[in-house]
Design an enzyme around this catalytic site. Structure first.
Site, mmCIF file in Angstrom:
data_model
loop_
_atom_site.group_PDB
_atom_site.id
_atom_site.type_symbol
_atom_site.label_atom_id
_atom_site.label_comp_id
_atom_site.label_asym_id
_atom_site.label_seq_id
_atom_site.Cartn_x
_atom_site.Cartn_y
_atom_site.Cartn_z
ATOM 1 N N GLN A 326 25.616 26.810 42.368
ATOM 2 C CA GLN A 326 24.443 26.024 42.018
ATOM 3 C C GLN A 326 23.176 26.630 42.634
ATOM 4 O OE1 GLN A 326 26.452 22.347 43.509
ATOM 5 N NE2 GLN A 326 25.514 21.405 41.711
ATOM 6 N N GLN A 348 23.933 29.034 37.254
ATOM 7 C CA GLN A 348 24.429 27.660 37.276
ATOM 8 C C GLN A 348 23.304 26.703 37.690
ATOM 9 O OE1 GLN A 348 28.067 27.064 39.468
ATOM 10 N NE2 GLN A 348 27.904 24.843 39.425
ATOM 11 N N ASP A 349 23.138 25.615 36.910
ATOM 12 C CA ASP A 349 22.160 24.548 37.209
ATOM 13 C C ASP A 349 20.720 25.050 37.129
ATOM 14 O OD1 ASP A 349 24.406 23.085 37.634
ATOM 15 O OD2 ASP A 349 23.944 22.486 39.675
ATOM 16 N N ASP A 370 26.453 24.284 33.280
ATOM 17 C CA ASP A 370 25.624 23.065 33.415
ATOM 18 C C ASP A 370 24.147 23.426 33.594
ATOM 19 O OD1 ASP A 370 28.090 21.784 33.381
ATOM 20 O OD2 ASP A 370 28.160 21.503 35.549
ATOM 21 N N ARG A 438 28.990 18.872 28.593
ATOM 22 C CA ARG A 438 30.079 18.014 29.061
ATOM 23 C C ARG A 438 29.463 16.811 29.768
ATOM 24 N NH1 ARG A 438 32.808 21.026 34.338
ATOM 25 N NH2 ARG A 438 30.890 21.727 35.350
ATOM 26 N N TRP A 440 28.519 14.666 32.568
ATOM 27 C CA TRP A 440 28.444 14.603 34.025
ATOM 28 C C TRP A 440 28.559 13.163 34.511
ATOM 29 C CZ3 TRP A 440 23.380 14.647 37.195
ATOM 30 C CH2 TRP A 440 23.691 14.694 38.562
#
Length: 533
Positions: A326, A348-349, A370, A438, A440
């Site tokens: 992240q 990521q993120d 994500d 997806r 969360w």
């Protein structure tokens, strides 16, 4: 799970019927109604009854508007107590991670109090709409949920006892969300409005700010690395802007260059605009990540909290890389904010669209896992979403939406955009799985409409959360008139919460007007946008 849906249906029907009763009652009838009557209209009636019954200086409300104010006041008092209790944990934390979680949660709790107070003030003056109130309440709840998620994720068990207090406040805010949400339904509140004049925060003389070239734009402060500006760092200019007493529109021009720094715009620093010389020319870059022992929020290269923020022609980049997990490039909780011709780059993120109303136009967003996430009401229009090569064995998830209450007016809407493989993934597309998103959180809400979807997206379209059936019947994922090799919906997931939208009417709640009420404030910014899908 089926029994849960039945209970939820009857619960919402019960709430709706009670509001119908209360709205049709005369003032003489409602003045005699008990606290039980009002509290039974909420998702958490026992908590409501306990606190309202123990406030001897309070009175029984005569109508819904009084009742709503009382609920907000209750929530704010408990939020202040929660914040005070949390402060007592400070001396107990010694590690970097503990201190980061502590500081993050204190800031989030402070923001919750800010938004509850903002809500209460406007309810007393009737200066804001029901949609504004729902937005600020959603943000207040999201702040507490974010603290809770961070504590759980980073394993700061010392904060667990304090989470009991936050759990109470979350329920109290949820009660107000339900009440205000039902009022919106009863009054047939409609966000499909025509734009009305200039909002107070954006005067007529500034409406062309997004159409002027950076060289012809009259900036209040210029940032340049070559010594030709007022400052050579972006944060110094932001700090200078924060000292102004009147928070009118303030423009910072950042000349071309790579600025290696992490910037922060605090919530009091409103009406700020940062303009670069082009997304390939002006770059703000950092490399912080959660693996450094900090929270996701603190990893952000740019963190924006001040309302009415505008960014144009600039890149926000996090270079931590896929191995560091992240690592946020841009975190925004700025209400009524605009990001125009910006590049947001990470793995990521990447883009933490944390809370409130945000609009992205002609932007590029790069990432892997994500990488568009959070619980804002966010519309990405005419944007290019580029999926990078993840770590071996990883699957890429474009979205992870964080709506955790059915009355929060939040979601991610991707409109007239493109979803493609980034250059580093293009030659290895078949070796990695890619999904549109997806869930969360329990009521995650994402739609992709009239967008080009390249063949890299798995035919199922959407991924489960960690191989579980979590939220599949409470989420809302939708697709409407997309095209490209990855757009076919014939093999999509068969979840109750997945929808193939076929009518234009079904899309209206996810448009710029429906999700952001953007037709009432975006015209005055000068940014181009499409109202109709």
């Amino acid at each position: 799970m089926a029994s849960f849906i039945v209970r939820l249906f009857f619960s919402l029907t019960f709430i709706s019927s009670l509001f119908s009763i209360s709205s049709s009652s005369s003032s003489s009838r409602t003045s005699s109604l008990s606290i039980d009557f009002w509290c039974n209209q909420t998702p958490h009636p026992e908590l409501c009854k306990y606190h309202m019954s123990n406030k001897h200086h309070w009175f029984r409300p005569n109508h819904r508007s009084e009742y709503k104010k009382m609920l907000v006041q209750l929530a704010m008092e408990q939020a202040q107590a929660m914040h005070k209790e949390a402060q007592e944990y400070g001396p107990k934390f010694v590690t970097l991670t503990q201190k980061c979680v502590f500081n993050d949660c204190l800031k989030l709790y402070d923001n919750t109090i800010f938004h509850l107070n903002q809500t209460l003030q406007t309810l007393h003056t009737s200066s804001s709409s029901l949609l504004d109130v729902q937005t600020w309440l959603s943000t207040a709840l999201t702040n507490i949920e974010t603290c809770h998620s961070t504590v759980s994720q980073l394993g700061v068990g010392e904060f667990t006892a304090q989470n009991n207090a936050s759990h109470k406040v979350r329920k109290m805010i949820s009660n107000v969300l339900a009440v205000n949400g039902e009022i919106m339904k009863q009054e047939n509140y409609n966000t499909e409005r025509k734009a009305r004049g200039f909002p107070s925060w954006f005067s007529g003389k500034h409406r062309r700010l997004l159409s002027l070239s950076s060289s012809s734009l009259k900036a209040n402060i210029v940032v340049a690395q070559d010594g030709t500006g007022h400052f050579n760092t972006v944060q110094a200019a932001i700090d200078e802007a924060s000292t102004r007493t009147v928070k009118t529109r303030f423009v910072i021009r950042v000349k071309k260059g790579i600025y290696e720094e992490n910037i922060q715009v605090d919530k009091e620093n409103e009406n700020l605009m940062i303009v670069g010389d082009g997304m390939n020319l002006t770059i703000i870059t950092g490399n912080r990540s959660v693996k450094d022992g900090i929270t996701p929020s603190m990893s952000a290269t740019a963190g924006i909290d001040g309302a009415h923020f505008i960014a144009r022609d600039i890149t926000f980049r996090n270079t931590a890389g896929p191995e560091k997990g992240q690592a946020v490039a841009l975190r925004s909780a700025s209400d009524l904010s605009v990001f125009y011709r910006c590049s947001i780059e990470g793995y990521q993120d990447t883009l933490m669209a944390h809370a409130q109303r945000q609009f992205y136009r002609d932007c590029r967003i790069f990432g892997t896992v994500d990488f568009i996430w959070g619980n804002a009401a966010v519309v990405l229009q005419n944007c290019t979403i580029l999926v990078r090569k993840p770590l071996q064995g990883q699957a890429s998830m474009i979205t992870a939406q964080g709506r955790d209450d059915p009355f929060q007016n939040t979601g991610i809407s991707i409109i007239n955009s493109q979803i493609r493989a980034a250059p580093d993934l293009r030659q290895a597309v078949k070796a990695y799985e890619t999904y549109l998103g997806r869930p969360w959180k329990k009521y995650a809400r994402v739609v992709v409409m009239k967008s080009y979807i390249e063949g890299l997206v798995n035919p199922l379209g959407w991924s489960r959360w960690h191989d579980s059936d979590f939220a599949q019947d409470t989420l809302y994922f939708g697709e409407y008139m997309n095209y490209g090799n990855g757009s076919s919906t014939k093999d999509r997931v068969q979840w109750p919460g997945f929808h193939v939208l076929t009518r234009q009417n079904d899309t209206q709640q996810f448009t710029v007007a429906g999700l952001l009420a953007g037709d009432t404030w975006l015209p005055e910014t000068g940014v181009p946008f499409d109202v109709v899908i």
